[in-house]
Design a protein around this motif. Structure first.
Motif, PDB file in Angstrom:
ATOM      1  N   GLU A   1     -11.988  -3.139  -2.979  1.00 60.30           N
ATOM      2  CA  GLU A   1     -10.630  -2.622  -3.097  1.00 60.30           C
ATOM      3  C   GLU A   1      -9.926  -3.231  -4.308  1.00 60.30           C
ATOM      4  N   ARG A   2     -10.184  -4.503  -4.576  1.00 59.56           N
ATOM      5  CA  ARG A   2      -9.602  -5.146  -5.767  1.00 59.56           C
ATOM      6  C   ARG A   2     -10.100  -4.464  -7.040  1.00 59.56           C
ATOM      7  N   VAL A   3     -11.369  -4.108  -7.071  1.00 58.48           N
ATOM      8  CA  VAL A   3     -11.924  -3.409  -8.229  1.00 58.48           C
ATOM      9  C   VAL A   3     -11.233  -2.057  -8.396  1.00 58.48           C
ATOM     10  N   ALA A   4     -11.057  -1.324  -7.295  1.00 60.94           N
ATOM     11  CA  ALA A   4     -10.400  -0.015  -7.363  1.00 60.94           C
ATOM     12  C   ALA A   4      -8.964  -0.152  -7.865  1.00 60.94           C
ATOM     13  N   ILE A   5      -8.270  -1.191  -7.417  1.00 61.97           N
ATOM     14  CA  ILE A   5      -6.890  -1.404  -7.854  1.00 61.97           C
ATOM     15  C   ILE A   5      -6.848  -1.782  -9.333  1.00 61.97           C
ATOM     16  N   ALA A   6      -7.773  -2.618  -9.782  1.00 61.26           N
ATOM     17  CA  ALA A   6      -7.828  -2.990 -11.202  1.00 61.26           C
ATOM     18  C   ALA A   6      -8.122  -1.759 -12.063  1.00 61.26           C
TER      19      ALA A   6
ATOM     20  N   SER B   1       0.831  -1.210   0.000  1.00 58.17           N
ATOM     21  CA  SER B   1       0.000   0.000   0.000  1.00 58.17           C
ATOM     22  C   SER B   1       0.863   1.257   0.000  1.00 58.17           C
ATOM     23  N   PHE B   2       1.950   1.217   0.770  1.00 60.36           N
ATOM     24  CA  PHE B   2       2.878   2.357   0.771  1.00 60.36           C
ATOM     25  C   PHE B   2       3.438   2.573  -0.633  1.00 60.36           C
TER      26      PHE B   2
ATOM     27  N   SER C   1       4.907   0.910 -11.128  1.00 62.58           N
ATOM     28  CA  SER C   1       3.601   1.144 -10.520  1.00 62.58           C
ATOM     29  C   SER C   1       2.621   0.060 -10.944  1.00 62.58           C
ATOM     30  N   PHE C   2       2.605  -0.280 -12.224  1.00 59.25           N
ATOM     31  CA  PHE C   2       1.698  -1.309 -12.721  1.00 59.25           C
ATOM     32  C   PHE C   2       2.030  -2.665 -12.100  1.00 59.25           C
ATOM     33  N   ALA C   3       3.321  -2.995 -12.051  1.00 59.32           N
ATOM     34  CA  ALA C   3       3.738  -4.286 -11.468  1.00 59.32           C
ATOM     35  C   ALA C   3       3.352  -4.368  -9.996  1.00 59.32           C
ATOM     36  N   LEU C   4       3.527  -3.274  -9.271  1.00 65.30           N
ATOM     37  CA  LEU C   4       3.171  -3.281  -7.862  1.00 65.30           C
ATOM     38  C   LEU C   4       1.665  -3.382  -7.667  1.00 65.30           C
ATOM     39  N   LEU C   5       0.903  -2.676  -8.490  1.00 61.28           N
ATOM     40  CA  LEU C   5      -0.558  -2.774  -8.403  1.00 61.28           C
ATOM     41  C   LEU C   5      -1.018  -4.203  -8.682  1.00 61.28           C
ATOM     42  N   ALA C   6      -0.359  -4.875  -9.623  1.00 61.97           N
ATOM     43  CA  ALA C   6      -0.701  -6.269  -9.906  1.00 61.97           C
ATOM     44  C   ALA C   6      -0.412  -7.152  -8.699  1.00 61.97           C
ATOM     45  N   GLN C   7       0.712  -6.903  -8.019  1.00 58.27           N
ATOM     46  CA  GLN C   7       1.031  -7.663  -6.802  1.00 58.27           C
ATOM     47  C   GLN C   7       0.010  -7.389  -5.708  1.00 58.27           C
TER      48      GLN C   7
END
Length: 195
Positions: A140-145, A106-107, A121-127
C-alpha cells in the motif's frame, strides 16, 4: 437504565435514543449509542442512527470513545446516506483528535482527488504514506508513493515533489526499476544532485 434496555428489546430504537440523552455515564452511553445506531440501521433509519452517534459524541469527553463513534457516524453518512459533505465534516473533526487516523486519511485521499486540489492531495498522500507501517502495508505504501509521483508530475507539475515521491518509492521498493530511472532523469533535468 431498565427502560432503555426494555425499549431496545421492544425494537423501539428511537425511543431508546431519547432515553439515552438522560443517562449519566458517558462511556456506557456511548456503547449503548452504537447499539441504538445498529438497531436503527437494521430498520434502515440511517438518519436517526447518524444523529444518535452525533449526540453520543457530544455527550462524552473520552477521546477514544469519540473517535469510535465518529468513525461509525462518518461511515453511515458516507456509505449508507451518500452524504459526502456530512462525512467530510465528521472526518475533519476526527483528524483534530487524531491527525494520523487511517480511515480519515483514506477518506481524504479520494476526497482531494475529486476536488482537484493537487497541493493538498500531495500533502495528504505524504501523511498517509508516513502513517502506514512499512512492514505489513508495504504494498500500500508503494501504491501511495506511485500516486504521489503521478500527482507531482501531473496536476502539481513540481519536480521537487516528484523527486520526493520517487525517493519514497525507491525506499519502499528498492528494486523498482522505474523509480531509479526516473530519479536519475529528474536529477539530471533539474541539476539537483543534492536533492
Amino acid at each position: 437504565r431498565q427502560l432503555f434496555e426494555r425499549l431496545l428489546e421492544l425494537n423501539r430504537p428511537e425511543d431508546a435514543r431519547r432515553v439515552l440523552v438522560y443517562l449519566e455515564t458517558p462511556p456506557e452511553a456511548s456503547i449503548e449509542a452504537l447499539a441504538i445506531a445498529a438497531a436503527l440501521g437494521g430498520d434502515n433509519d440511517w438518519v436517526s442512527a447518524a444523529s444518535t452517534l452525533g449526540e453520543a459524541v457530544r455527550a462524552t469527553d473520552d477521546a477514544a470513545v469519540q473517535q469510535a463513534l465518529m468513525l461509525e457516524q462518518a461511515r453511515i453518512l458516507e456509505t449508507e446516506l451518500g452524504d459526502i459533505d456530512g462525512a467530510e465534516r465528521v472526518y475533519r473533526r476526527l483528524r483534530v483528535l487524531d491527525p494520523r487516523s487511517l480511515p480519515a486519511l483514506s477518506f481524504y485521499r479520494s476526497w482531494f482527488r475529486g476536488q482537484e486540489e493537487p497541493r493538498r492531495s500531495f500533502a495528504l498522500l505524504a501523511q498517509l504514506h508516513a502513517a502506514l507501517d512499512a512492514g505489513d502495508l508495504a504494498a500500500e505504501r508503494v501504491a501511495i508513493a506511485e500516486e504521489m509521483a503521478a500527482v507531482a508530475e501531473g496536476p502539481l507539475d513540481s519536480s521537487e515533489h516528484a523527486i520526493e515521491a520517487w525517493r519514497r518509492l525507491r525506499e519502499d521498493a528498492p528494486a523498482h526499476v522505474s523509480a531509479c530511472e526516473t530519479l536519475r532523469e529528474l536529477y539530471t533535468s533539474t541539476e539537483r544532485w543534492h536533492a
